[in-house]
Design an enzyme around this catalytic site. Structure first.
Site, PDB file in Angstrom:
ATOM      1  N   GLU A   1       0.844  -1.198   0.000  1.00 50.65           N
ATOM      2  CA  GLU A   1       0.000   0.000   0.000  1.00 50.65           C
ATOM      3  C   GLU A   1       0.876   1.243   0.000  1.00 50.65           C
ATOM      4  O   GLU A   1       2.008   1.239   0.504  1.00 50.65           O
ATOM      5  CB  GLU A   1      -0.897   0.001   1.242  1.00 50.65           C
ATOM      6  CG  GLU A   1      -1.852   1.195   1.307  1.00 50.65           C
ATOM      7  CD  GLU A   1      -2.881   1.087   2.415  1.00 50.65           C
ATOM      8  OE1 GLU A   1      -3.756   1.956   2.498  1.00 50.65           O
ATOM      9  OE2 GLU A   1      -2.814   0.109   3.196  1.00 50.65           O
TER      10      GLU A   1
ATOM     11  N   ASN B   1     -12.370  -1.138  -0.965  1.00 56.71           N
ATOM     12  CA  ASN B   1     -11.616  -1.664   0.171  1.00 56.71           C
ATOM     13  C   ASN B   1     -12.218  -1.146   1.463  1.00 56.71           C
ATOM     14  O   ASN B   1     -12.466   0.053   1.603  1.00 56.71           O
ATOM     15  CB  ASN B   1     -10.152  -1.219   0.091  1.00 56.71           C
ATOM     16  CG  ASN B   1      -9.405  -1.483   1.391  1.00 56.71           C
ATOM     17  OD1 ASN B   1      -8.996  -2.596   1.666  1.00 56.71           O
ATOM     18  ND2 ASN B   1      -9.248  -0.449   2.212  1.00 56.71           N
ATOM     19  N   GLU B   2     -12.465  -2.037   2.399  1.00 53.56           N
ATOM     20  CA  GLU B   2     -12.997  -1.660   3.716  1.00 53.56           C
ATOM     21  C   GLU B   2     -14.108  -0.622   3.570  1.00 53.56           C
ATOM     22  O   GLU B   2     -14.099   0.437   4.220  1.00 53.56           O
ATOM     23  CB  GLU B   2     -11.877  -1.178   4.635  1.00 53.56           C
ATOM     24  CG  GLU B   2     -10.890  -2.283   4.968  1.00 53.56           C
ATOM     25  CD  GLU B   2      -9.913  -1.949   6.084  1.00 53.56           C
ATOM     26  OE1 GLU B   2      -9.931  -0.807   6.590  1.00 53.56           O
ATOM     27  OE2 GLU B   2      -9.125  -2.833   6.460  1.00 53.56           O
TER      28      GLU B   2
ATOM     29  N   TYR C   1      -6.733  -8.267  11.914  1.00 54.19           N
ATOM     30  CA  TYR C   1      -5.404  -7.993  12.448  1.00 54.19           C
ATOM     31  C   TYR C   1      -5.293  -8.498  13.879  1.00 54.19           C
ATOM     32  O   TYR C   1      -6.221  -8.347  14.689  1.00 54.19           O
ATOM     33  CB  TYR C   1      -5.105  -6.490  12.412  1.00 54.19           C
ATOM     34  CG  TYR C   1      -4.824  -5.965  11.028  1.00 54.19           C
ATOM     35  CD1 TYR C   1      -3.565  -6.109  10.450  1.00 54.19           C
ATOM     36  CD2 TYR C   1      -5.815  -5.331  10.290  1.00 54.19           C
ATOM     37  CE1 TYR C   1      -3.305  -5.629   9.170  1.00 54.19           C
ATOM     38  CE2 TYR C   1      -5.562  -4.851   9.009  1.00 54.19           C
ATOM     39  CZ  TYR C   1      -4.304  -5.008   8.455  1.00 54.19           C
ATOM     40  OH  TYR C   1      -4.043  -4.536   7.190  1.00 54.19           O
TER      41      TYR C   1
ATOM     42  N   GLU D   1      -6.111  -8.948   3.956  1.00 54.53           N
ATOM     43  CA  GLU D   1      -5.305  -8.178   4.912  1.00 54.53           C
ATOM     44  C   GLU D   1      -5.271  -8.944   6.220  1.00 54.53           C
ATOM     45  O   GLU D   1      -6.314  -9.238   6.800  1.00 54.53           O
ATOM     46  CB  GLU D   1      -5.861  -6.770   5.154  1.00 54.53           C
ATOM     47  CG  GLU D   1      -5.639  -5.796   4.026  1.00 54.53           C
ATOM     48  CD  GLU D   1      -5.978  -4.356   4.397  1.00 54.53           C
ATOM     49  OE1 GLU D   1      -5.806  -3.977   5.581  1.00 54.53           O
ATOM     50  OE2 GLU D   1      -6.432  -3.616   3.515  1.00 54.53           O
TER      51      GLU D   1
ATOM     52  N   GLN E   1       2.539  -5.802   5.760  1.00 58.08           N
ATOM     53  CA  GLN E   1       2.686  -5.580   4.330  1.00 58.08           C
ATOM     54  C   GLN E   1       4.087  -5.980   3.904  1.00 58.08           C
ATOM     55  O   GLN E   1       4.903  -6.361   4.729  1.00 58.08           O
ATOM     56  CB  GLN E   1       2.411  -4.122   3.985  1.00 58.08           C
ATOM     57  CG  GLN E   1       0.976  -3.708   4.210  1.00 58.08           C
ATOM     58  CD  GLN E   1       0.684  -2.283   3.736  1.00 58.08           C
ATOM     59  OE1 GLN E   1       1.479  -1.629   3.062  1.00 58.08           O
ATOM     60  NE2 GLN E   1      -0.473  -1.792   4.129  1.00 58.08           N
TER      61      GLN E   1
END
Length: 510
Positions: A41, A188-189, A255, A312, A361
Site C-alpha cells: 500500500e 476496500n474496507e 489484524y 489483509e 505488508q
C-alpha cells in the site's frame, strides 16, 4: 486438523502424548499458492524508499526499483501482490500516476501521516514490478471517491487490446501489450475508511461496479467484493445474499492486536511472555473467523464458487519510537514468525474455500517481510517463514489429525503445536510444525497412513534466543533458518521429532 486437539485427562499418563496423524494418500484439495500473497500500500515507506527509490538514487536499483528488494522478493516466490491499498485505494485516482514523471501531480496521503507523494510510482510501475517478480497483480479499484467510469477506463488501460482511447494512452506511455491483471477489488474496507457504508448500500454499489467490470474486462480477472471487518458476520450474510452472483471472491480483514486493544497495543520489541501469549491466542482466532464466514458462504454457495480472500492480515503493534505514527513502521520478532506460521496453517486447513491471503505488508509497514534503512536491508523472521513455506504453494493438502499438549500461561491455554502437511507434484511430502511453547522442547510422533517414506530428505528450523528477538540493521542474521537434525525415522510410516521451544520446523519426506 492443523491446530491440535489438546489432550486433557483426569488420569495419569506415563508421558504426554503428542501425535500427528497424516493421511499420505487422501489429499484432494490444492493449497492455492496465492495464500502466500503480499500487500503493498501507499503507506509510510512501503512504496517510496521500500520498493521504489527512483532511477537516479544512489541506492542500487533496477530502473528505479531497489535491487536488493527485487532479489529478495524473487527468492520468496511471491505469487500475488495487492495494490494500491488499503485505505489509500479509495482516494487514489489512477490517471494522476501515469505518463511522464514531471507531469504527474502530487498527492497528499490523507490516511497515512499526511505525506505528500509525487506519484512517480503508478500503474505502469506496479504492473511492470509484478512482471519482474513473476506474480499476479491484484488491483483495488476506487469505489469510495471514484466513479464507475474511472474504473472502466483503468480496466481498459490495463487489460484491453482494442483500438480505444485508453489503449492508445497506454501505448503512448510506452506499453504496447496489455498486462495480465488477475484480480480487481471492488473497493476496500467499504464499511470503514472506504466509505463508511452499510452492507446493504455497499452490496448494491458492488453489483453496479462489478457489472461494468465484467462488461469491459470479461473473464480476464476475478472480481473481489469487499468483505467483513473481522467478526462482522452480518456483512458476509448480506453480501452473499444480495451479491454472490456479482463477485468471484469475497474478502476478509483481520489484524492480531496483542494487548488490550487498538488503543493499548503491544510494542513490537521488549515485550514479555504475556504479550507473546496474547498475540498467539488472538492470531489463532483466525480459525474461528474463517470457519464461521465459510459456513455463512456455504449457505448460499454450497459449491464454493465464490472464494474467500483474507487479503489483509498480520500483527499490528505500536510503531517504533521516533517514527511517524502514521507510517506504521514496526520491528519483527520471533513472535511474528510464529504468528505467521500458525496463521498460514489455518489458511492451508481451509484451502477448500480460502484461495488467497495477503499479509500486511511487504516492506517497512506492519508485519513486513523486509525492512530498509538507506542502502541497508533486513529480511525479517516473517520473511523466513514465508520462504520456508514455499513448499506448500500449489501442493495438495494432506488430511491430518493432531493431538498435542497445551501451552499454558496463568489460567489460560492454547495448543502448543500448529502444523501443515502437503504433497507436491513430485510426490515429496512436506510437514511444517510450530512449537508455540517458548520454553519447552516437545517430542512429536508423526505417523503416515497409506504410504511409507524412504528417507528424511531435509529438515530446516527457525528459532531464536527469545520470543522478542529481532534482526537488526547491525545484526541482520540473528534469526535465520538452519539445518534441523532432531528428526528420527522409526519405521517406514513413523518418525519422531524433537522440536525446541518457540521454533518452526519444516521437514521433507520422500
Amino acid at each position: 486438523m492443523l491446530l491440535c486437539l489438546v489432550v486433557l485427562t483426569t488420569f495419569t499418563l506415563k508421558a504426554q502424548v503428542n501425535v500427528l496423524e497424516i493421511d499420505a494418500v487422501g489429499g484432494k484439495t490444492q493449497i492455492n499458492k496465492n495464500i502466500y500473497g503480499q500487500f503493498a500500500e501507499h503507506l509510510g515507506r512501503c512504496i517510496y524508499d521500500g520498493i521504489w527509490v527512483g532511477k537516479d538514487s544512489p541506492i542500487p536499483n533496477v530502473n528505479g526499483y531497489r535491487k536488493d528488494l527485487l532479489e529478495a522478493l524473487q527468492a520468496l516466490k511471491v505469487p500475488v501482490l495487492r495494490w494500491p491499498g488499503g485505505c489509500f485505494a479509495d482516494t487514489y485516482h489512477w490517471k494522476n500516476g501515469i505518463g511522464p514523471l514531471a507531469d504527474r501531480p502530487k498527492i497528499k496521503n490523507v490516511f497515512w501521516g499526511g505525506t505528500v507523494e509525487d506519484n512517480s510510482f503508478g500503474t505502469n510501475e506496479f504492473l511492470n514490478l509484478c512482471e519482474m517478480l513473476g506474480c499476479d497483480p491484484y488491483i483495488s479499484a476506487n469505489v469510495g471517491s471514484g466513479t464507475v467510469g474511472e474504473m472502466v477506463d483503468w480496466i481498459e488501460y490495463m487489460t484491453s487490446d482494442d483500438d480505444v482511447p485508453m489503449v492508445q494512452l497506454r501505448k503512448k506511455n510506452g506499453r504496447e501489450k496489455p498486462w495480465n491483471v488477475k484480480f480487481i477489488g471492488i473497493g476496500n474496507e467499504s464499511w470503514g475508511c472506504g466509505g463508511d457504508m452499510t452492507p446493504e448500500f455497499y452490496s448494491d454499489l458492488m453489483r453496479q461496479y462489478s457489472n461494468y467490470a465484467k462488461m469491459y474486462g470479461g473473464d480476464k480477472f476475478q472480481r473481489i467484493g469487499c468483505g467483513s471487518n473481522g467478526g462482522d458476520f452480518n456483512w458476509t450474510k448480506v453480501l452473499m445474499e444480495k451479491g454472490r452472483n456479482n463477485m468471484d471472491g469475497l474478502s476478509l480483514h483481520y489484524y492480531t492486536i496483542a494487548g488490550e486493544g487498538w488503543n493499548n497495543k503491544s510494542a513490537a520489541t521488549g515485550f514479555g511472555e504475556d504479550l507473546y501469549f496474547s498475540g498467539l491466542k488472538k492470531a489463532l482466532y483466525m480459525d474461528e473467523l474463517v470457519s464461521k464466514h465459510s459456513a455463512i458462504m456455504d449457505q448460499y454457495d454450497k459449491d464454493k464458487r465464490v472464494d474467500l480472500l483474507v487479503d489483509e492480515w498480520g500483527i499490528w503493534t505500536d510503531v517504533e519510537l521516533g517514527t511517524n505514527p502514521g507510517h506504521l513502521f514496526q520491528q519483527n520478532s520471533m513472535r511474528d514468525a510464529l504468528i505467521a506460521s500458525s496463521t498460514l496453517d489455518i489458511m492451508n486447513k481451509h484451502s477448500d474455500r480460502v484461495k488467497m491471503a495477503n499479509i500486511a505488508q511487504v516492506v517497512n509497514v506492519l508485519q513486513a517481510m523486509i525492512l530498509t534503512k538507506g542502502d541497508k536491508m533486513i529480511l525479517t523472521p516473517t520473511y523466513q517463514v514465508f520462504k520456508m513455506y514455499n513448499v506448500h504453494q500449489d501442493a495438495t493438502l494432506l488430511p491430518s489429525n493432531l493431538i498435542c499438549e497445551p501451552y499454558k500461561l496463568g489460567n489460560d491455554q492454547i495448543p502448543a503445536i500448529s502444523s501443515s502437511a502437503s504433497v507436491d507434484k513430485n510426490g515429496k511430502i512436506h510437514v511444517s510444525i510450530s512449537n508455540l511453547n517458548p520454553s519447552k522442547e516437545i517430542k512429536l510422533e508423526i505417523n503416515l497412513s497409506g504410504k511409507g517414506f524412504a528417507k528424511i530428505n531435509s529438515g530446516t528450523i527457525l528459532t531464536a534466543a527469545a520470543v522478542n528477538t529481532v534482526n537488526t540493521f547491525e545484526k541482520p542474521e540473528t534469526i535465520v533458518p538452519t539445518a534441523f537434525k532432531n528428526a528420527k525415522k522409526l519405521t517406514d510410516n513413523k518418525l519422531e521429532v524433537s522440536i525446541p521451544g518457540k521454533s518452526l520446523v519444516v521437514l521433507e519426506l520422500e
